[in-house]
Design an enzyme around this catalytic site. Sequence first.
Site, PDB file in Angstrom:
ATOM      1  CD  GLU A   1      -3.643   0.906  12.298  1.00 22.15           C
ATOM      2  OE1 GLU A   1      -4.813   1.339  12.357  1.00 22.15           O
ATOM      3  OE2 GLU A   1      -3.237   0.180  11.374  1.00 22.15           O
TER       4      GLU A   1
ATOM      5  CB  THR B   1      -6.001   1.332   8.986  1.00 23.28           C
ATOM      6  OG1 THR B   1      -4.655   0.870   9.162  1.00 23.28           O
ATOM      7  CG2 THR B   1      -6.199   2.646   9.724  1.00 23.28           C
TER       8      THR B   1
ATOM      9  CB  SER C   1       1.171  -9.496   7.600  1.00 30.89           C
ATOM     10  OG  SER C   1       0.247  -8.634   6.979  1.00 30.89           O
TER      11      SER C   1
ATOM     12  CB  CYS D   1      -0.910   0.001   1.230  1.00 29.80           C
ATOM     13  SG  CYS D   1      -0.015   0.095   2.802  1.00 29.80           S
TER      14      CYS D   1
ATOM     15  CG  HIS E   1       3.936  -6.844  10.620  1.00 33.64           C
ATOM     16  ND1 HIS E   1       2.729  -6.331  11.036  1.00 33.64           N
ATOM     17  CD2 HIS E   1       4.819  -6.522  11.596  1.00 33.64           C
ATOM     18  CE1 HIS E   1       2.884  -5.734  12.208  1.00 33.64           C
ATOM     19  NE2 HIS E   1       4.147  -5.838  12.553  1.00 33.64           N
TER      20      HIS E   1
ATOM     21  CG  ASN F   1      -3.237  -6.327   4.766  1.00 29.97           C
ATOM     22  OD1 ASN F   1      -2.411  -6.583   3.903  1.00 29.97           O
ATOM     23  ND2 ASN F   1      -4.470  -5.978   4.480  1.00 29.97           N
TER      24      ASN F   1
END
Length: 293
Positions: free
Chosen positions: A130, A166, A229, A12, A40, A231
Amino acid sequence: MQVTIDKNSGYCFGVEFAIQMAEDELAHGGMLYCLGDIVHNRMEVERLNQKGLRVIDREQLELLHDCKVLIRAHGEPPETYALALRNNLELIDASCPVVLKLQNRVKHAFDLSQRQDGQIVIYGQPGHAEVAGLAGQTGNRALIVMTEADLDQVDFARPVTLFSQTTKSTAGFYKMKALMEARIAAAGGTLDSFDANDSICRQVSNREPQLAIFAAQHDVVLFVSGRKSSNGKALFSVVNAVNPRSYFIENEGELQDEWFAGAATVGICGATSTPLWLMRQVAEGVESMGELV
């Protein structure tokens, strides 16, 4: 076999920006520390380590003086900046703009909740960098939830403001929102006292439908991501739900011949923390295996 790399996968803009800042700084020579893994993904961390980026933890940070420290895209709580002032540390701040904006929203909501006897709840992974930065905006008084059982710590008779890490799954966030609404009703409250904020990054959430389409187009899907990770775990669940012949790997060394039996097409995709060079290495690893029956 035909091997295709998903054009929508990979870094990203927040991660790409942080890595570019690190490489630009390292190009000038000297020592650069990074508070936690810059991304990560073990392979990328090792690559940058070879360039001179040294990963440190919070205890090590407290012992540093008069040097440069990179703040990664995940962002940091206010106490990190206070420590930097005390120790004369020069911060190379690569905090993602999306995360910084969310930190400001959480801080504003917390200040308001203090006047209303309310609570700030963050849907996210406890201990994640985060999440630590977001909770820091509340003096670490925010409640962190990941499962339905975690909701037991919330007083649903009082006002609640919900935010999300997020990089969490959109489906997971809305499931948690529904569970909280049910708890409020059970406590005899009204939804007027519940403010749910979908603060998931759209670069992340938009990848979910794209990945679902990509996964359906291939016989076998290789999802490349670091195992730490958040995400990556969320996006792999999307891929695996569409295509049961999906495999979560960190690098090409984990490939297994039997995965590709009878496969005509192989799709390679990854998380927002997965570098393109690593997906290319996996593709080369698959191609070198040749035709399998």
